[in-house]
Design an enzyme around this catalytic site. Sequence first.
Site, PDB file in Angstrom:
ATOM      1  N   ASP A 255      48.864  10.597  23.420  1.00  0.00           N
ATOM      2  CA  ASP A 255      48.790  12.086  23.628  1.00  0.00           C
ATOM      3  C   ASP A 255      49.220  12.613  22.079  1.00  0.00           C
ATOM      4  OD1 ASP A 255      48.765  14.560  24.602  1.00  0.00           O
ATOM      5  OD2 ASP A 255      50.551  14.572  25.453  1.00  0.00           O
TER       6      ASP A 255
ATOM      7  N   GLY B 298      45.142  16.642  19.822  1.00  0.00           N
ATOM      8  CA  GLY B 298      44.637  17.995  19.490  1.00  0.00           C
ATOM      9  C   GLY B 298      45.679  18.702  18.588  1.00  0.00           C
ATOM     10  N   ARG B 299      47.130  18.274  18.668  1.00  0.00           N
ATOM     11  CA  ARG B 299      48.158  19.060  17.729  1.00  0.00           C
ATOM     12  C   ARG B 299      48.024  18.216  16.317  1.00  0.00           C
ATOM     13  NH1 ARG B 299      52.825  17.696  22.107  1.00  0.00           N
ATOM     14  NH2 ARG B 299      50.843  16.937  22.825  1.00  0.00           N
ATOM     15  N   TRP B 300      47.428  16.843  16.350  1.00  0.00           N
ATOM     16  CA  TRP B 300      47.384  16.339  14.716  1.00  0.00           C
ATOM     17  C   TRP B 300      46.226  17.092  14.280  1.00  0.00           C
ATOM     18  CZ3 TRP B 300      43.306  14.172  12.348  1.00  0.00           C
ATOM     19  CH2 TRP B 300      43.596  13.161  11.356  1.00  0.00           C
TER      20      TRP B 300
ATOM     21  N   HIS C 242      40.748  13.621  18.368  1.00  0.00           N
ATOM     22  CA  HIS C 242      40.323  12.447  19.104  1.00  0.00           C
ATOM     23  C   HIS C 242      39.718  11.546  18.292  1.00  0.00           C
ATOM     24  CE1 HIS C 242      41.356  14.895  22.656  1.00  0.00           C
ATOM     25  NE2 HIS C 242      40.342  15.750  22.198  1.00  0.00           N
TER      26      HIS C 242
ATOM     27  N   SER D  60      42.219  11.608  32.034  1.00  0.00           N
ATOM     28  CA  SER D  60      42.710  11.775  33.219  1.00  0.00           C
ATOM     29  C   SER D  60      41.830  12.459  34.102  1.00  0.00           C
ATOM     30  CB  SER D  60      43.995  12.603  33.073  1.00  0.00           C
ATOM     31  OG  SER D  60      43.841  13.823  33.008  1.00  0.00           O
TER      32      SER D  60
ATOM     33  N   GLU E 122      42.462  15.155  35.351  1.00  0.00           N
ATOM     34  CA  GLU E 122      42.693  16.631  35.118  1.00  0.00           C
ATOM     35  C   GLU E 122      42.004  16.989  33.791  1.00  0.00           C
ATOM     36  OE1 GLU E 122      44.956  14.282  36.155  1.00  0.00           O
ATOM     37  OE2 GLU E 122      45.357  15.508  38.133  1.00  0.00           O
TER      38      GLU E 122
ATOM     39  N   ARG F  52      38.935  20.633  30.559  1.00  0.00           N
ATOM     40  CA  ARG F  52      39.004  21.121  29.235  1.00  0.00           C
ATOM     41  C   ARG F  52      37.624  21.695  29.034  1.00  0.00           C
ATOM     42  NH1 ARG F  52      42.733  17.108  25.542  1.00  0.00           N
ATOM     43  NH2 ARG F  52      44.388  17.025  27.038  1.00  0.00           N
TER      44      ARG F  52
ATOM     45  N   LEU G 240      44.042 -10.882  25.405  1.00  0.00           N
ATOM     46  CA  LEU G 240      44.792  -9.520  25.760  1.00  0.00           C
ATOM     47  C   LEU G 240      43.731  -8.934  26.755  1.00  0.00           C
ATOM     48  CD1 LEU G 240      47.033  -7.468  25.033  1.00  0.00           C
ATOM     49  CD2 LEU G 240      45.144  -6.265  23.723  1.00  0.00           C
TER      50      LEU G 240
ATOM     51  N   ARG H 107      56.541  13.627  30.147  1.00  0.00           N
ATOM     52  CA  ARG H 107      56.022  13.469  31.759  1.00  0.00           C
ATOM     53  C   ARG H 107      55.242  12.621  31.801  1.00  0.00           C
ATOM     54  NH1 ARG H 107      54.670  18.683  29.373  1.00  0.00           N
ATOM     55  NH2 ARG H 107      52.627  18.408  28.590  1.00  0.00           N
ATOM     56  N   LEU H 108      54.780  12.045  32.999  1.00  0.00           N
ATOM     57  CA  LEU H 108      54.000  11.272  33.526  1.00  0.00           C
ATOM     58  C   LEU H 108      52.293  11.562  33.706  1.00  0.00           C
ATOM     59  CD1 LEU H 108      55.877   8.820  36.017  1.00  0.00           C
ATOM     60  CD2 LEU H 108      55.710   8.585  33.445  1.00  0.00           C
TER      61      LEU H 108
END
Length: 252
Positions: free
Chosen positions: A22, A25-27, A39, A67, A69, A73, A133, A196-197
């Site tokens: 997460d 966007g703020r970055w 992104h 997600s 959700e 966007r 991995l 939050r999850l």
Amino acid sequence: MTVSAPNDITPKIPRHIAIIMDGNGRWARERGWPRLKGHEQGSSRVQDICEGCIDAGVDYLTLYAFSTENWCRPKHEIAGLMLLLERFLAEKVAEMNRNGVKLATIGRIADLPDAVRKRLERAVEETSHNDRLVLTLALNYGSRDEIVEAARSLAASVQSGEIMTDEITKELFSSRLSTGGMPDPDLLIRTSGEMRLSNFLLWQLSYTEIHVTQKLWPDFGRQDLRDAIADFSSRDRRYGAAVENGSISLPA
Ligand code: IPE
Ligand code: IPE
Ligand code: MG
């Protein structure tokens, strides 16, 4: 059963790390740039973190990339994210093969744009022989959808007479989730400080240790991963049991 003592000095390495990536966007906003730049930078962090996990001896890395959700966007942001994913797959499969990374996905892949879905299927196929991995990308993923899907599949099995209702156990339920066959995450990392999850792995995170860092995902590097693992290593996982004489007693 007795699990490792809280004062055991051997560092505990999480077998499975899940990350809510997460803060892209703020970055970008901090730099006055469009969100997609964030992104793009975020996507470029993935390989380094995979390599960090391999170095540390982690077996599974699960990344929340899109997600259910996130369809809310703006259209151009979604299109940009899909393009970045396509580019990531086109450019990174060779590196995954060099590093022994096996790609997997969870989430409703069928509803992604055709070009992305095809590339994903190809990348999964092309990396299927790797065993250092397991990198699972959660794409169009929502935990509540996943749980409802598992409930439907169990109901269908009961209806067809394949199983009896009282044969539905926690283990059987887990096996019907998209993560069936994978161990639950030992450590969840969320970047950018949110507590939050956001509909991620609600069932699987029941006893996962949570590490929240203020670092924004595009700035998250190997040292941050090592810090998160060190934090995990210092935790005393009790699973609801009592600590006696430095060890945790769990029922066999
Ligand atoms: C995470 O970064 C990437 C995705 C959810 C796809 P964000 O885009 O949520 O970044 P912030 O939270 O707006 O900073
Ligand atoms: C969670 O981040 C989803 C991904 C990282 C893919 P969001 O930025 O979408 O979550 P909220 O909106 O802060 O809960
Ligand atoms: Mg966010």
